[in-house]
Design a protein around this motif. Structure first.
Motif: not given
Ligand code: PLP
Length: 383
Positions: A166, A230-231, A200-201, A170, A198, A120, A228, A239, A95-96
């Motif tokens: 977001n 990731s989570k 991602v959660y 977070n 955003d 975040w 993403s 990645r 996501g980054m």
């Molecule tokens: N956005 C938020 C709010 C996050 O907390 C994070 C990771 O902690 C990300 C984006 C990016 O996650 P990633 O790059 O692992 O997908």
């Protein structure tokens, strides 16, 4: 001679990293600081990635990502009533990567970018890198840590170009409902802004249903969705993330990705495709997190001087420590020194985070119990 560019000189290590570094030197540390699932990626996803490698997926892919994955991402979005296809989707390094490309492609030097306070942290470095100015929009526990139009109207300026949202959030765990998003969408349209949404959660929702602002009339053309693997699939180390946006923005992001990273690791893209095609693989992890949340809430409610914001999503709990009389930094650093337990001071996420610490329940229940025992002892010793 200083070889560091002025562009990056103002970008610093966040407080979270600093705490982790300090914890490195201590023994028997319990960390509530880690913002990633503690489980390994599901074995079938790992197998899909390994098979891709064995079958020769060891080359560059298209800059925007493999077509099957982009199509699967678009199909998932269409299920949520977002009218897109593969040309609206780019696969990015987490996501980054999606956030970095989005901000680089849309924010000019001198632009104001609105972010929620608390926020975040990594948005801030990315905004500063392009010469943008983060503008903090306060949110409070009494309003469920939700962005309100009243506050947005107070902080919007003629230079505001972008609003970053977001949800699930977070660090607070707050979630914007459809009616909240409707109000924010009207504000965004009134001021002709762009939104980065955003989500991602989005898999970590404790009640209700995840809603996207892009489904609201007139919003798809002014929204960049960031998501993403990731989570949601415990795949932080692979990645892989993505953005969904109007075609012209995705086209620019793709050219930029070509010039910066070329593409995301090929085998990781195949693993992500497998994950998207098998969403039930998330279930054991999500069930475990639901159990942990209930455990955390019932234990935390018995510790004196502490209360918490009841989260609607994410895997964080924002713990209200104001009644201890300590600042969030004092609370966190003393807890680390005395009890070898890591929590993140809310002030690290912005001024509105003062009075709170963030707890990530990304640990097995036995460890959570041990960590909570230490917090209980620590607070009782303050009395
Ligand atoms: N956005 C938020 C709010 C996050 O907390 C994070 C990771 O902690 C990300 C984006 C990016 O996650 P990633 O790059 O692992 O997908």
């Amino acid at each position: 001679m200083d070889y560091i560019s002025s562009r990056v000189a103002g970008i610093h290590q966040g407080e979270i990293r600093a705490l982790f570094d300090k914890a490195q030197g201590l023994s028997n540390v319990i960390s509530f600081g880690i913002g990633e699932p503690d489980m390994d990626s599901p074995a079938e996803i790992v197998e899909a990635g390994s098979q891709a490698l064995a079958q020769g997926m060891t080359h560059y892919t298209a800059n925007a990502g493999i077509m099957e994955l982009r199509e699967a991402i678009a199909a998932k979005a269409r299920q949520s009533r977002i009218p897109v296809d593969a040309k609206n989707c780019i696969v990015t390094p987490g996501g980054m990567g999606a956030l970095a490309l989005s901000i680089l492609c849309t924010v000019n030097e001198g632009d104001d970018v609105m972010v929620q306070d608390p926020t975040w942290l990594n948005y801030l470095g990315q905004i500063k890198l392009v010469g943008g100015k983060p503008v903090f929009v306060p949110t409070y526990e009494d309003d469920g840590f939700k962005l309100t139009v009243e506050q947005l109207e107070t902080y919007v300026t003629p230079k505001t170009r972008l609003l970053i949202i977001n949800t699930p959030n977070n660090p607070t765990g707050s979630v914007l409902e459809y009616k909240d998003l409707m109000e924010i969408a009207n504000f965004v349209k009134r001021h002709n802004l762009l939104v980065i949404f955003d989500e991602v959660y989005d898999s970590f929702l404790h009640r209700g249903k995840h809603e996207s602002i892009a489904t609201i009339d007139g919003m798809a053309e002014r929204t960049i969705i960031v998501n993403s693997f990731s989570k949601s699939f415990a795949m932080t180390g692979w990645r892989v993330g993505y953005a969904i946006a109007p075609e012209a923005i995705i086209a620019k992001m793709t050219v930029l990705q070509e010039n910066m990273f070329s593409c995301v690791n090929a085998s990781a893209q195949y693993a992500a495709l497998y994950a998207l095609q098998h969403p039930f693989l998330q279930r054991p992890m999500l069930e475990e997190y639901a159990k942990r949340l209930e455990f955390m809430k019932s234990e935390l409610s018995t510790i004196p001087k502490l209360s918490f914001f009841n989260p609607s999503g994410s895997f964080y709990i924002f713990l209200n420590i104001t009644r201890t009389g300590l600042t969030s930094s004092e609370f966190a650093y003393n807890l680390l020194n005395k009890k070898h337990t890591v929590v993140i001071p809310g002030s690290a996420f912005g001024a509105c985070g003062e009075g709170y610490v963030r707890i990530a329940y990304t640990l097995p229940i036995t460890k959570l119990q041990e960590g909570l025992n230490r917090i209980r002892e620590y607070v009782e010793e303050l009395l």
